[in-house]
Design a protein around this motif. Structure first.
Motif, PDB file in Angstrom:
ATOM      1  N   VAL A  77       6.663   3.996 -13.116  1.00 45.67           N
ATOM      2  CA  VAL A  77       7.568   3.739 -14.259  1.00 45.67           C
ATOM      3  C   VAL A  77       6.754   3.242 -15.457  1.00 45.67           C
ATOM      4  CG1 VAL A  77       9.455   2.271 -15.081  1.00 45.67           C
ATOM      5  CG2 VAL A  77       9.587   3.336 -12.814  1.00 45.67           C
ATOM      6  N   LEU A  78       5.808   2.350 -15.194  1.00 46.73           N
ATOM      7  CA  LEU A  78       4.954   1.861 -16.287  1.00 46.73           C
ATOM      8  C   LEU A  78       4.200   3.035 -16.932  1.00 46.73           C
ATOM      9  CD1 LEU A  78       2.729  -1.307 -16.103  1.00 46.73           C
ATOM     10  CD2 LEU A  78       2.012   0.683 -17.358  1.00 46.73           C
ATOM     11  N   LEU A  79       3.719   3.948 -16.076  1.00 50.87           N
ATOM     12  CA  LEU A  79       2.986   5.119 -16.590  1.00 50.87           C
ATOM     13  C   LEU A  79       3.867   5.988 -17.461  1.00 50.87           C
ATOM     14  CD1 LEU A  79       0.819   6.536 -13.692  1.00 50.87           C
ATOM     15  CD2 LEU A  79       0.073   5.737 -15.928  1.00 50.87           C
ATOM     16  N   ARG A  80       5.123   6.183 -17.005  1.00 47.53           N
ATOM     17  CA  ARG A  80       6.037   7.017 -17.779  1.00 47.53           C
ATOM     18  C   ARG A  80       6.266   6.386 -19.151  1.00 47.53           C
ATOM     19  NH1 ARG A  80       9.155   8.282 -13.654  1.00 47.53           N
ATOM     20  NH2 ARG A  80      10.752   6.718 -14.036  1.00 47.53           N
ATOM     21  N   ARG A  81       6.411   5.074 -19.168  1.00 42.69           N
ATOM     22  CA  ARG A  81       6.597   4.392 -20.463  1.00 42.69           C
ATOM     23  C   ARG A  81       5.378   4.583 -21.349  1.00 42.69           C
ATOM     24  NH1 ARG A  81       9.644  -1.290 -19.037  1.00 42.69           N
ATOM     25  NH2 ARG A  81      11.363  -0.308 -17.930  1.00 42.69           N
ATOM     26  N   LEU A  82       4.207   4.506 -20.750  1.00 36.43           N
ATOM     27  CA  LEU A  82       2.972   4.674 -21.511  1.00 36.43           C
ATOM     28  C   LEU A  82       2.885   6.105 -22.045  1.00 36.43           C
ATOM     29  CD1 LEU A  82       0.521   2.879 -22.131  1.00 36.43           C
ATOM     30  CD2 LEU A  82      -0.586   3.805 -20.111  1.00 36.43           C
ATOM     31  N   GLU A  83       3.245   7.068 -21.198  1.00 33.54           N
ATOM     32  CA  GLU A  83       3.157   8.481 -21.589  1.00 33.54           C
ATOM     33  C   GLU A  83       4.152   8.834 -22.699  1.00 33.54           C
ATOM     34  OE1 GLU A  83       1.713   9.943 -17.134  1.00 33.54           O
ATOM     35  OE2 GLU A  83       3.807  10.137 -17.711  1.00 33.54           O
ATOM     36  N   THR A  84       5.311   8.139 -22.682  1.00 31.02           N
ATOM     37  CA  THR A  84       6.336   8.489 -23.677  1.00 31.02           C
ATOM     38  C   THR A  84       6.311   7.547 -24.879  1.00 31.02           C
ATOM     39  OG1 THR A  84       7.946   7.097 -22.542  1.00 31.02           O
ATOM     40  CG2 THR A  84       7.913   9.432 -21.928  1.00 31.02           C
ATOM     41  N   GLY A  85       5.426   6.554 -24.854  1.00 35.78           N
ATOM     42  CA  GLY A  85       5.346   5.620 -25.974  1.00 35.78           C
ATOM     43  C   GLY A  85       6.478   4.599 -25.982  1.00 35.78           C
ATOM     44  N   ALA A  86       7.166   4.446 -24.834  1.00 42.68           N
ATOM     45  CA  ALA A  86       8.253   3.461 -24.761  1.00 42.68           C
ATOM     46  C   ALA A  86       7.682   2.043 -24.764  1.00 42.68           C
ATOM     47  CB  ALA A  86       9.079   3.696 -23.499  1.00 42.68           C
ATOM     48  N   GLU A  87       8.568   1.093 -24.979  1.00 38.25           N
ATOM     49  CA  GLU A  87       8.117  -0.298 -25.099  1.00 38.25           C
ATOM     50  C   GLU A  87       7.590  -0.837 -23.755  1.00 38.25           C
ATOM     51  OE1 GLU A  87      10.112  -4.380 -26.489  1.00 38.25           O
ATOM     52  OE2 GLU A  87      10.953  -2.571 -27.400  1.00 38.25           O
ATOM     53  N   LEU A  88       6.508  -1.601 -23.830  1.00 38.62           N
ATOM     54  CA  LEU A  88       5.884  -2.130 -22.612  1.00 38.62           C
ATOM     55  C   LEU A  88       6.137  -3.620 -22.424  1.00 38.62           C
ATOM     56  CD1 LEU A  88       2.335  -0.485 -22.907  1.00 38.62           C
ATOM     57  CD2 LEU A  88       4.220   0.257 -21.455  1.00 38.62           C
ATOM     58  N   ALA A  89       6.872  -4.212 -23.337  1.00 40.85           N
ATOM     59  CA  ALA A  89       6.990  -5.670 -23.400  1.00 40.85           C
ATOM     60  C   ALA A  89       7.265  -6.336 -22.056  1.00 40.85           C
ATOM     61  CB  ALA A  89       8.106  -6.046 -24.373  1.00 40.85           C
ATOM     62  N   ALA A  90       6.365  -7.255 -21.688  1.00 41.70           N
ATOM     63  CA  ALA A  90       6.506  -8.087 -20.494  1.00 41.70           C
ATOM     64  C   ALA A  90       6.755  -7.272 -19.229  1.00 41.70           C
ATOM     65  CB  ALA A  90       7.605  -9.122 -20.683  1.00 41.70           C
ATOM     66  N   CYS A  91       6.221  -6.061 -19.229  1.00 39.92           N
ATOM     67  CA  CYS A  91       6.392  -5.207 -18.064  1.00 39.92           C
ATOM     68  C   CYS A  91       5.179  -5.429 -17.152  1.00 39.92           C
ATOM     69  CB  CYS A  91       6.513  -3.817 -18.658  1.00 39.92           C
ATOM     70  SG  CYS A  91       6.308  -2.421 -17.712  1.00 39.92           S
ATOM     71  N   LEU A  92       5.419  -5.521 -15.854  1.00 39.20           N
ATOM     72  CA  LEU A  92       4.330  -5.821 -14.919  1.00 39.20           C
ATOM     73  C   LEU A  92       4.422  -4.929 -13.686  1.00 39.20           C
ATOM     74  CD1 LEU A  92       2.888  -9.248 -13.940  1.00 39.20           C
ATOM     75  CD2 LEU A  92       3.777  -7.814 -12.106  1.00 39.20           C
ATOM     76  N   ALA A  93       3.290  -4.335 -13.307  1.00 38.56           N
ATOM     77  CA  ALA A  93       3.247  -3.506 -12.094  1.00 38.56           C
ATOM     78  C   ALA A  93       2.314  -4.171 -11.083  1.00 38.56           C
ATOM     79  CB  ALA A  93       2.765  -2.107 -12.425  1.00 38.56           C
ATOM     80  N   ILE A  94       2.780  -4.224  -9.837  1.00 36.49           N
ATOM     81  CA  ILE A  94       2.004  -4.835  -8.753  1.00 36.49           C
ATOM     82  C   ILE A  94       1.316  -3.716  -7.964  1.00 36.49           C
ATOM     83  CG2 ILE A  94       2.160  -6.235  -6.644  1.00 36.49           C
ATOM     84  CD1 ILE A  94       4.849  -7.332  -7.821  1.00 36.49           C
ATOM     85  N   THR A  95       0.021  -3.876  -7.725  1.00 34.78           N
ATOM     86  CA  THR A  95      -0.690  -2.875  -6.923  1.00 34.78           C
ATOM     87  C   THR A  95      -1.474  -3.556  -5.802  1.00 34.78           C
ATOM     88  OG1 THR A  95      -2.736  -2.876  -8.232  1.00 34.78           O
ATOM     89  CG2 THR A  95      -0.977  -1.413  -8.979  1.00 34.78           C
ATOM     90  N   PHE A  96      -1.707  -2.775  -4.754  1.00 34.64           N
ATOM     91  CA  PHE A  96      -2.527  -3.213  -3.614  1.00 34.64           C
ATOM     92  C   PHE A  96      -3.573  -2.148  -3.366  1.00 34.64           C
ATOM     93  CE2 PHE A  96       1.156  -5.771  -2.899  1.00 34.64           C
ATOM     94  CZ  PHE A  96       0.733  -6.847  -2.131  1.00 34.64           C
ATOM     95  N   ASP A  97      -4.821  -2.544  -3.149  1.00 34.70           N
ATOM     96  CA  ASP A  97      -5.861  -1.566  -2.863  1.00 34.70           C
ATOM     97  C   ASP A  97      -6.227  -1.530  -1.386  1.00 34.70           C
ATOM     98  OD1 ASP A  97      -5.997  -0.766  -5.451  1.00 34.70           O
ATOM     99  OD2 ASP A  97      -8.092  -1.310  -5.761  1.00 34.70           O
ATOM    100  N   ASP A  98      -6.670  -0.395  -0.972  1.00 34.86           N
ATOM    101  CA  ASP A  98      -7.325  -0.112   0.313  1.00 34.86           C
ATOM    102  C   ASP A  98      -6.380   0.351   1.419  1.00 34.86           C
ATOM    103  OD1 ASP A  98      -9.531  -0.930  -1.114  1.00 34.86           O
ATOM    104  OD2 ASP A  98      -9.828  -2.794  -0.026  1.00 34.86           O
ATOM    105  N   GLY A  99      -5.163  -0.227   1.522  1.00 32.17           N
ATOM    106  CA  GLY A  99      -4.212   0.246   2.537  1.00 32.17           C
ATOM    107  C   GLY A  99      -4.192  -0.554   3.827  1.00 32.17           C
ATOM    108  N   TYR A 100      -4.381  -1.872   3.722  1.00 30.19           N
ATOM    109  CA  TYR A 100      -4.346  -2.724   4.924  1.00 30.19           C
ATOM    110  C   TYR A 100      -2.953  -2.693   5.563  1.00 30.19           C
ATOM    111  CZ  TYR A 100      -8.707  -4.277   2.927  1.00 30.19           C
ATOM    112  OH  TYR A 100      -9.972  -4.275   2.398  1.00 30.19           O
ATOM    113  N   ARG A 101      -2.936  -2.806   6.903  1.00 27.07           N
ATOM    114  CA  ARG A 101      -1.653  -2.680   7.607  1.00 27.07           C
ATOM    115  C   ARG A 101      -0.664  -3.764   7.189  1.00 27.07           C
ATOM    116  NH1 ARG A 101      -2.083  -1.215  13.824  1.00 27.07           N
ATOM    117  NH2 ARG A 101      -3.488   0.274  12.829  1.00 27.07           N
ATOM    118  N   GLY A 102      -1.181  -4.966   6.936  1.00 27.78           N
ATOM    119  CA  GLY A 102      -0.307  -6.061   6.527  1.00 27.78           C
ATOM    120  C   GLY A 102       0.408  -5.810   5.201  1.00 27.78           C
ATOM    121  N   ASN A 103      -0.087  -4.877   4.413  1.00 32.62           N
ATOM    122  CA  ASN A 103       0.625  -4.520   3.169  1.00 32.62           C
ATOM    123  C   ASN A 103       2.022  -4.022   3.522  1.00 32.62           C
ATOM    124  OD1 ASN A 103      -2.099  -3.016   1.195  1.00 32.62           O
ATOM    125  ND2 ASN A 103      -1.818  -5.073   1.969  1.00 32.62           N
ATOM    126  N   ALA A 104       2.090  -3.224   4.620  1.00 33.44           N
ATOM    127  CA  ALA A 104       3.378  -2.656   5.039  1.00 33.44           C
ATOM    128  C   ALA A 104       4.211  -3.655   5.841  1.00 33.44           C
ATOM    129  CB  ALA A 104       3.143  -1.391   5.863  1.00 33.44           C
TER     130      ALA A 104
END
Ligand SMILES: [Zn+2]
Length: 271
Positions: A77-104
């Motif tokens: 969703v953040l990417l779509r906003r960036l691609e369309t030039g929509a407002e990003l104000a106080a928008c936050l995306a959470i990411t996890f790297d590597d794929g540890y089982r505890g993520n799930a």
């Protein structure tokens, strides 16, 4: 005063200042055009001394903080906003790297309890295995990776799944043809396992030295929608999706409000 104590006292002062900045609404008023992408690795109570790992309690403090002061959105969703030039104000995306089982099994249930979705970047050849990468071997950690079924369940619950190469090499040092195979192979496998084109990609290690201009071109040629770094900074309207800044939530933060203080005062600038 010893350095350690001084640093800990300074961090407590920053956390208190952060509390004021967020509780008074100052952050939202001052940072209208900025989005934040944060990076976690593991959430697990069994590894209290590992800097890549957050305890469930501390992770949930951050999740509450994000929910209270930001609009938490999936990375797609953040990417779509960036691609369309929509407002990003106080928008936050959470990411996890590597794929540890505890993520799930641990992190996702906490996120879902708070109505939040994240993006999980998986190292495709590790999925479903107990392969121990060198950074865990050094600490004698028995690694467990999520399975493809768990990845599909996360996706069905509204989370995003991205690729993180096949075997987590340092893309800054391997030859270009190998880099292309690692990036392309990881993306193709993810798409095949999930039955859709994700196009979401994060660099292994993610420092400036771990990515090259040539590899950024490769990522674009392979049809990927984004590349995430891990060297700090925030996202603004007009930023190139193939060079997105991302901030690691490390154990250096005593509390989410200290993180907020660093964010507000611009100390999360790229390293
Ligand atoms: Zn990684």
């Amino acid at each position: 005063m010893p350095n350690g104590l001084l640093s800990s006292a300074a961090r407590r002062v920053k956390a208190a200042a952060g509390w004021i900045i967020f509780r008074t609404g100052l952050y939202r008023r001052m940072r209208r055009d900025e989005a934040v992408i944060v990076l976690f690795h593991r959430v697990n109570d069994a590894l209290p001394n590992d800097p890549l790992t957050y305890t469930t309690n501390k992770f949930e403090q951050f999740v509450r903080f994000f929910g209270r002061y930001f609009e938490v959105v999936p990375l797609s969703v953040l990417l779509r906003r960036l691609e369309t030039g929509a407002e990003l104000a106080a928008c936050l995306a959470i990411t996890f790297d590597d794929g540890y089982r505890g993520n799930a099994t641990i992190a996702a249930p906490i996120l879902e309890r708070h109505g939040q979705a994240a993006c999980f970047f998986v190292t495709t050849q590790y999925v479903g295995t107990d392969y121990v990468p060198w950074w865990d071997a050094q600490k004698k950690i028995q690694t467990r990776w999520m399975t493809w079924d768990q990845a599909r369940t996360l996706r069905a619950a509204g989370h995003d799944i991205g690729s993180h190469t096949e075997t987590h090499p340092d893309l800054g040092v391997i030859p270009p043809d190998e880099a292309r195979r690692e990036i392309g192979g990881g993306s193709t496998r993810l798409d095949a396992e999930l039955g859709e084109h994700s196009g979401l990609f994060a660099y292994p290690f993610g420092g400036r030295k771990n990515m090259s201009a040539a590899n950024q071109v490769v990522v674009g040629e392979l049809g990927l929608r984004c590349c995430l770094s891990a060297y700090g900074g925030t996202v603004r309207t007009g930023d190139d999706p193939l060079r997105l800044k991302r901030t690691t939530i490390s154990d250096w933060y005593l509390s989410p409000y200290q993180f907020g203080f660093e964010l507000m005062t611009g100390r999360l600038k790229p390293e």
